[in-house]
Design a protein around this motif. Structure first.
Motif, PDB file in Angstrom:
ATOM      1  N   LEU A  98     -24.801   0.724  22.687  1.00  8.41           N
ATOM      2  CA  LEU A  98     -24.162  -0.549  23.014  1.00  8.41           C
ATOM      3  C   LEU A  98     -23.466  -1.131  21.786  1.00  8.41           C
ATOM      4  CD1 LEU A  98     -26.872  -2.232  25.283  1.00  8.41           C
ATOM      5  CD2 LEU A  98     -24.636  -1.379  25.995  1.00  8.41           C
ATOM      6  N   SER A 102     -19.369  -1.764  21.117  1.00 10.77           N
ATOM      7  CA  SER A 102     -18.831  -3.043  20.635  1.00 10.77           C
ATOM      8  C   SER A 102     -17.938  -2.837  19.411  1.00 10.77           C
ATOM      9  CB  SER A 102     -19.974  -4.009  20.301  1.00 10.77           C
ATOM     10  OG  SER A 102     -20.659  -3.621  19.122  1.00 10.77           O
ATOM     11  N   CYS A 192     -23.370  -6.047  16.736  1.00 12.12           N
ATOM     12  CA  CYS A 192     -22.807  -6.247  18.077  1.00 12.12           C
ATOM     13  C   CYS A 192     -22.311  -7.685  18.240  1.00 12.12           C
ATOM     14  CB  CYS A 192     -23.873  -5.916  19.129  1.00 12.12           C
ATOM     15  SG  CYS A 192     -23.257  -5.771  20.817  1.00 12.12           S
ATOM     16  N   TYR A 196     -18.356  -8.636  18.937  1.00 18.83           N
ATOM     17  CA  TYR A 196     -17.933  -9.261  20.182  1.00 18.83           C
ATOM     18  C   TYR A 196     -17.473 -10.708  19.975  1.00 18.83           C
ATOM     19  CZ  TYR A 196     -19.053  -5.496  23.393  1.00 18.83           C
ATOM     20  OH  TYR A 196     -19.044  -4.310  24.094  1.00 18.83           O
ATOM     21  N   THR A 224     -22.590  -8.379  27.730  1.00 18.44           N
ATOM     22  CA  THR A 224     -23.268  -7.363  26.933  1.00 18.44           C
ATOM     23  C   THR A 224     -24.195  -8.000  25.912  1.00 18.44           C
ATOM     24  OG1 THR A 224     -21.361  -5.889  27.188  1.00 18.44           O
ATOM     25  CG2 THR A 224     -22.931  -5.366  25.447  1.00 18.44           C
ATOM     26  N   ASP A 266     -26.917  -1.401  32.617  1.00 19.25           N
ATOM     27  CA  ASP A 266     -25.873  -0.664  31.899  1.00 19.25           C
ATOM     28  C   ASP A 266     -24.722  -0.215  32.804  1.00 19.25           C
ATOM     29  OD1 ASP A 266     -26.856  -0.963  29.373  1.00 19.25           O
ATOM     30  OD2 ASP A 266     -27.914   0.950  29.322  1.00 19.25           O
ATOM     31  N   ILE A 269     -21.882  -2.470  32.794  1.00 21.65           N
ATOM     32  CA  ILE A 269     -21.050  -2.354  31.595  1.00 21.65           C
ATOM     33  C   ILE A 269     -20.096  -1.183  31.736  1.00 21.65           C
ATOM     34  CG2 ILE A 269     -21.120  -1.941  29.101  1.00 21.65           C
ATOM     35  CD1 ILE A 269     -23.829  -3.346  29.052  1.00 21.65           C
ATOM     36  N   THR A 273     -16.070  -1.492  31.590  1.00 19.84           N
ATOM     37  CA  THR A 273     -15.516  -0.899  30.378  1.00 19.84           C
ATOM     38  C   THR A 273     -14.618   0.287  30.674  1.00 19.84           C
ATOM     39  OG1 THR A 273     -17.484  -1.589  29.139  1.00 19.84           O
ATOM     40  CG2 THR A 273     -16.103   0.100  28.132  1.00 19.84           C
TER      41      THR A 273
END
Length: 325
Positions: A98, A102, A192, A196, A224, A266, A269, A273
């Motif tokens: 993760l 990012s 992260c 972000y 996230t 997840d 995401i 994404t």
């Protein structure tokens, strides 16, 4: 011994498995095809995150079995450290991937030209290998500690899994847990958050991106970070509390349940994404909808064939029904 609320823990484990497994299988299929045809760094990172989640879900039934047996381990003991190792290793593996996603997204917005010129799929492959090896080496302690029994100490209990540690085992385990919290959670979370927050700041100032696309990207970044903090934060805080009090806090099992939820969060995401995942899911839904819709004229036609002879003359012809639909 650790106590896990029977109904709560079993419900969370079953829900995570039922929702997370098919969603991650779909993501794995889609991302594998995408990487095979035209690999991109972010797709490689998401594929590794999917593999990590699938490993977690494959070993999740061991936790279900443990809850059903009231936290007693009544199968071969060698499966206890093995399942625990995979279980915890994949949890921390998720934090790495993760974070890597990012970083990839931040670099693409902050340095678009330089990043596009230098980005290579092989870099993502090397980064993925490093993260797998790094998390495996760190979490190997989960596999080693249950067997650590220096001379003169009482052998650890074998009717519970990853509990009932001796003083000698706790002297090793508790400091390592703090190290895991700092290295495998705090550092990735700070990276992260930095990526972000700056990603949102830069993206909000770009005038050439549509409002809908911009809001979706910002929502993904905030989501996230929220998932990162809620799923992994409480469990890692329990490491610090356990180190200070020299015992596991009573709420540790519930904090671990939040980490379990990550496996079914997840895929959301992945959906926002990766365009490939969105297209695959849309194609599946269109296929299901089209197949069910195509059955409607057949059902209508079958019902007409079963009507009495006296009513047939008053019904429209098959061609008229097809045109009306």
């Amino acid at each position: 011994m650790q106590v896990c609320d029977y109904h709560l823990c079993l419900t969370v484990y079953i829900f995570t498995f039922i929702t997370g497994f098919p969603a991650n299988v779909l993501a794995f299929y889609t991302l594998s095809r995408k990487v095979w045809r035209k690999p991109a760094p972010i797709d490689i990172l998401l594929l590794n995150l999917t593999i990590s989640d699938l490993l977690f879900l494959i070993f999740l039934p061991f936790k279900m079995q443990e809850v059903v047996n009231k936290m007693e381990w009544n199968i071969d003991y060698f499966l206890c450290p093995l399942s625990g190792f995979v279980f915890y290793m994949t949890i921390y593996n998720s934090t790495f991937f993760l974070t890597a996603v990012s970083v990839e997204r931040y670099l693409g917005v902050a340095f678009p030209i330089q990043h596009s010129l230098r980005r290579r799929p092989i870099y993502a492959v090397f980064a993925s290998i490093f993260m797998w090896v790094f998390s495996i080496l760190h979490l190997s302690i989960v596999y080693i500690v249950p067997y650590y029994n220096p001379s003169g100490t009482v052998p650890p209990s074998r009717n519970v899994c990853y509990e009932g540690f001796t003083e000698a085992q706790l002297e090793i385990l508790l400091p390592v847990r703090v190290e895991l919290c700092v290295v495998l959670f705090c550092v990735p979370f700070l990276i992260c958050s930095f990526c972000y927050i700056n990603f949102i700041r830069i993206l909000s100032r770009l005038p050439n991106i549509g409002r809908r696309r911009k809001l979706r990207a910002i929502g993904l970044a905030l989501g996230t970070l929220l998932v990162f903090a809620l799923c992994f934060g409480p469990y890692n805080v329990s490491h610090v509390v356990g180190f200070i009090t020299k015992k596991n806090p009573a709420w540790r099992d519930k904090a671990l349940l939040l980490s379990t939820f990550n496996a079914c969060l997840d895929p959301f995401i992945f959906y926002f994404t990766s365009a490939a995942v969105r297209n695959t899911l849309s194609a599946i839904l269109r296929g299901i909808w089209g197949r069910s819709w195509c059955q409607c004229p057949r059902i209508l036609w079958s019902s007409k064939k079963e009507t009495p002879e006296t009513e047939k003359n008053s019904l429209p012809k098959p061609q008229e029904v097809t045109n009306a639909l």
